[in-house]
Motif scaffolding. Structure first.
Motif, mmCIF file in Angstrom:
data_model
loop_
_atom_site.group_PDB
_atom_site.id
_atom_site.type_symbol
_atom_site.label_atom_id
_atom_site.label_comp_id
_atom_site.label_asym_id
_atom_site.label_seq_id
_atom_site.Cartn_x
_atom_site.Cartn_y
_atom_site.Cartn_z
ATOM 1 N N HIS A 241 3.857 8.479 0.422
ATOM 2 C CA HIS A 241 3.822 7.618 1.750
ATOM 3 C C HIS A 241 3.649 6.127 1.480
ATOM 4 C CE1 HIS A 241 2.162 7.016 6.058
ATOM 5 N NE2 HIS A 241 3.454 6.478 5.866
ATOM 6 N N VAL A 242 4.749 5.273 1.412
ATOM 7 C CA VAL A 242 4.758 4.021 1.370
ATOM 8 C C VAL A 242 4.564 3.385 2.648
ATOM 9 C CG1 VAL A 242 6.140 2.050 0.711
ATOM 10 C CG2 VAL A 242 6.609 4.180 -0.379
ATOM 11 N N MET A 243 3.365 2.883 2.848
ATOM 12 C CA MET A 243 2.689 2.196 3.950
ATOM 13 C C MET A 243 3.188 0.906 4.130
ATOM 14 S SD MET A 243 0.491 4.673 3.407
ATOM 15 C CE MET A 243 -1.003 4.085 2.596
ATOM 16 N N ASP A 244 3.231 -0.135 3.051
ATOM 17 C CA ASP A 244 3.721 -1.566 3.041
ATOM 18 C C ASP A 244 4.190 -1.598 1.850
ATOM 19 O OD1 ASP A 244 2.145 -2.149 5.721
ATOM 20 O OD2 ASP A 244 0.547 -1.757 4.565
ATOM 21 N N GLY A 245 5.257 -2.656 1.798
ATOM 22 C CA GLY A 245 5.887 -3.211 0.760
ATOM 23 C C GLY A 245 7.101 -2.162 0.249
ATOM 24 N N HIS A 246 7.608 -2.732 -0.929
ATOM 25 C CA HIS A 246 8.495 -1.970 -1.405
ATOM 26 C C HIS A 246 8.419 -1.963 -2.887
ATOM 27 C CE1 HIS A 246 11.804 -2.616 1.894
ATOM 28 N NE2 HIS A 246 10.925 -3.482 2.013
ATOM 29 N N ARG B 65 11.112 2.332 -0.693
ATOM 30 C CA ARG B 65 10.622 1.490 0.424
ATOM 31 C C ARG B 65 9.674 2.033 1.524
ATOM 32 N NH1 ARG B 65 16.688 1.305 3.679
ATOM 33 N NH2 ARG B 65 16.712 3.728 3.872
ATOM 34 N N PRO B 66 9.292 1.579 2.709
ATOM 35 C CA PRO B 66 8.271 1.974 3.419
ATOM 36 C C PRO B 66 8.840 3.397 4.241
ATOM 37 C CG PRO B 66 8.375 -0.224 3.723
ATOM 38 C CD PRO B 66 9.506 0.154 2.760
ATOM 39 N N GLY B 67 8.112 4.419 4.159
ATOM 40 C CA GLY B 67 8.248 5.624 4.826
ATOM 41 C C GLY B 67 7.576 6.687 3.886
ATOM 42 N N GLU B 68 8.088 7.943 4.390
ATOM 43 C CA GLU B 68 7.316 9.243 3.735
ATOM 44 C C GLU B 68 8.583 10.036 2.941
ATOM 45 O OE1 GLU B 68 5.749 11.692 6.770
ATOM 46 O OE2 GLU B 68 3.858 10.649 7.028
ATOM 47 N N TYR B 69 8.021 10.200 1.860
ATOM 48 C CA TYR B 69 9.039 11.448 0.809
ATOM 49 C C TYR B 69 8.229 12.404 0.711
ATOM 50 C CZ TYR B 69 10.871 6.409 0.024
ATOM 51 O OH TYR B 69 11.520 5.191 0.365
ATOM 52 N N LYS B 70 8.722 13.494 1.222
ATOM 53 C CA LYS B 70 8.119 14.903 1.233
ATOM 54 C C LYS B 70 8.231 15.559 -0.028
ATOM 55 C CE LYS B 70 8.385 15.218 6.123
ATOM 56 N NZ LYS B 70 7.224 15.729 6.848
ATOM 57 N N ARG C 238 0.732 -1.097 0.025
ATOM 58 C CA ARG C 238 0.047 -0.071 0.054
ATOM 59 C C ARG C 238 1.026 1.357 -0.021
ATOM 60 N NH1 ARG C 238 -4.097 1.152 4.850
ATOM 61 N NH2 ARG C 238 -2.995 3.121 5.061
ATOM 62 N N MET C 239 0.426 2.227 -0.897
ATOM 63 C CA MET C 239 1.208 3.460 -0.741
ATOM 64 C C MET C 239 0.229 4.601 -1.469
ATOM 65 S SD MET C 239 3.493 3.483 -4.274
ATOM 66 C CE MET C 239 4.396 4.903 -3.489
ATOM 67 N N ARG C 240 0.579 5.785 -0.889
ATOM 68 C CA ARG C 240 -0.435 7.052 -1.469
ATOM 69 C C ARG C 240 0.622 7.990 -2.359
ATOM 70 N NH1 ARG C 240 -3.435 7.399 4.566
ATOM 71 N NH2 ARG C 240 -5.033 5.947 3.874
ATOM 72 N N LEU C 241 0.027 8.466 -3.389
ATOM 73 C CA LEU C 241 0.806 9.386 -4.075
ATOM 74 C C LEU C 241 0.072 10.690 -3.828
ATOM 75 C CD1 LEU C 241 1.296 7.244 -7.155
ATOM 76 C CD2 LEU C 241 3.197 8.079 -5.803
ATOM 77 N N TYR C 242 0.634 11.926 -3.777
ATOM 78 C CA TYR C 242 0.257 13.135 -3.672
ATOM 79 C C TYR C 242 0.544 14.091 -4.630
ATOM 80 C CZ TYR C 242 -0.730 11.258 1.050
ATOM 81 O OH TYR C 242 -1.079 10.555 2.138
ATOM 82 N N GLY D 219 5.325 7.835 -14.337
ATOM 83 C CA GLY D 219 4.593 7.011 -15.567
ATOM 84 C C GLY D 219 3.909 5.835 -14.989
ATOM 85 N N SER D 220 4.649 4.837 -14.465
ATOM 86 C CA SER D 220 4.144 3.776 -14.030
ATOM 87 C C SER D 220 4.932 3.029 -12.570
ATOM 88 C CB SER D 220 4.382 2.618 -15.023
ATOM 89 O OG SER D 220 5.868 2.448 -15.271
ATOM 90 N N ILE D 221 4.218 2.291 -12.024
ATOM 91 C CA ILE D 221 4.934 1.812 -10.587
ATOM 92 C C ILE D 221 4.391 0.416 -10.324
ATOM 93 C CG2 ILE D 221 2.816 2.530 -9.237
ATOM 94 C CD1 ILE D 221 5.032 3.706 -7.446
ATOM 95 N N ARG D 222 5.386 -0.495 -9.923
ATOM 96 C CA ARG D 222 4.995 -1.706 -9.554
ATOM 97 C C ARG D 222 5.614 -2.285 -8.349
ATOM 98 N NH1 ARG D 222 8.413 -5.123 -14.317
ATOM 99 N NH2 ARG D 222 6.788 -4.352 -15.262
ATOM 100 N N ARG D 223 5.056 -3.206 -7.648
ATOM 101 C CA ARG D 223 5.525 -3.764 -6.414
ATOM 102 C C ARG D 223 6.766 -4.635 -6.795
ATOM 103 N NH1 ARG D 223 0.168 -7.025 -5.782
ATOM 104 N NH2 ARG D 223 0.814 -7.025 -7.803
ATOM 105 N N ILE D 224 7.643 -4.683 -5.700
ATOM 106 C CA ILE D 224 8.804 -5.478 -5.730
ATOM 107 C C ILE D 224 8.500 -6.969 -4.963
ATOM 108 C CG2 ILE D 224 11.255 -5.955 -5.281
ATOM 109 C CD1 ILE D 224 11.747 -2.827 -5.283
ATOM 110 N N MET D 225 8.058 -7.943 -5.836
ATOM 111 C CA MET D 225 7.937 -9.174 -5.159
ATOM 112 C C MET D 225 8.799 -10.202 -5.529
ATOM 113 S SD MET D 225 3.857 -8.622 -6.548
ATOM 114 C CE MET D 225 3.260 -10.297 -5.326
#
Length: 155
Positions: free
Chosen positions: A107-112, A129-134, A71-75, A147-153
């Motif tokens: 803000h990356v809440m869960d996962g990489h 990685r998990p944390g806030e990027y201001k 889970r992550m949030r983009l602002y 442009g795109s984003i993927r989970r590292i699994m």
């Protein structure tokens, strides 16, 4: 086997790489700065040609495998301001999904996660990685464009 903020004392140039297990991000500057390249288990016999980089690798970060939810949030603005979009899965085209592609914080809440400047997982990429990027420079972005984003699994 783990993070190394300065590889220069160990070698001056890198022409090939073998990743025996796990995933790593390598950087062309010390302290996990500069151009980033994602490497998973395998051999990279001609690193410079394949990655389009010079022969300098100055730091590397081991990416721990995450087996839970993502889970992550983009602002749209710096400091987690403005419109917010939440992701829990891969997104090959953020413009198509959210009608925007400029994100100034997250803000990356869960996962990489791996973000890419262009759609369809193309172009320069960066590790989150998990944390806030201001601001986008905190994740190594040269601009606010994602442009795109993927989970590292673990594949």
């Amino acid at each position: 086997m783990n993070d190394c903020a300065d590889l220069h004392p160990y070698f001056n140039r890198c022409h090939s790489i073998r990743v025996e297990s796990g995933c790593f991000m390598v950087y062309d500057r010390s302290n996990f700065m500069g151009h980033q390249h994602f490497l998973r288990r395998g051999e990279y016999p001609d690193y410079m040609r394949m990655m389009g980089m010079n022969d300098c690798i100055r730091s590397c970060r081991m990416i721990p495998m995450h087996r839970g939810s993502f889970r992550m949030r983009l602002y749209e603005r710096s400091d987690m301001g403005g419109k917010m979009m939440e992701l829990m899965d891969d997104c090959p085209n953020l413009m198509d999904r959210f009608n925007m592609s400029d994100f100034h914080s997250c803000h990356v809440m869960d996962g990489h996660w791996l973000g890419y400047e262009q759609p369809n997982y193309m172009g320069r990429h960066f590790y989150m990685r998990p944390g806030e990027y201001k601001r986008y420079s905190d994740w190594g972005g040269m601009s606010s464009r994602i442009g795109s984003i993927r989970r590292i699994m673990d594949l």
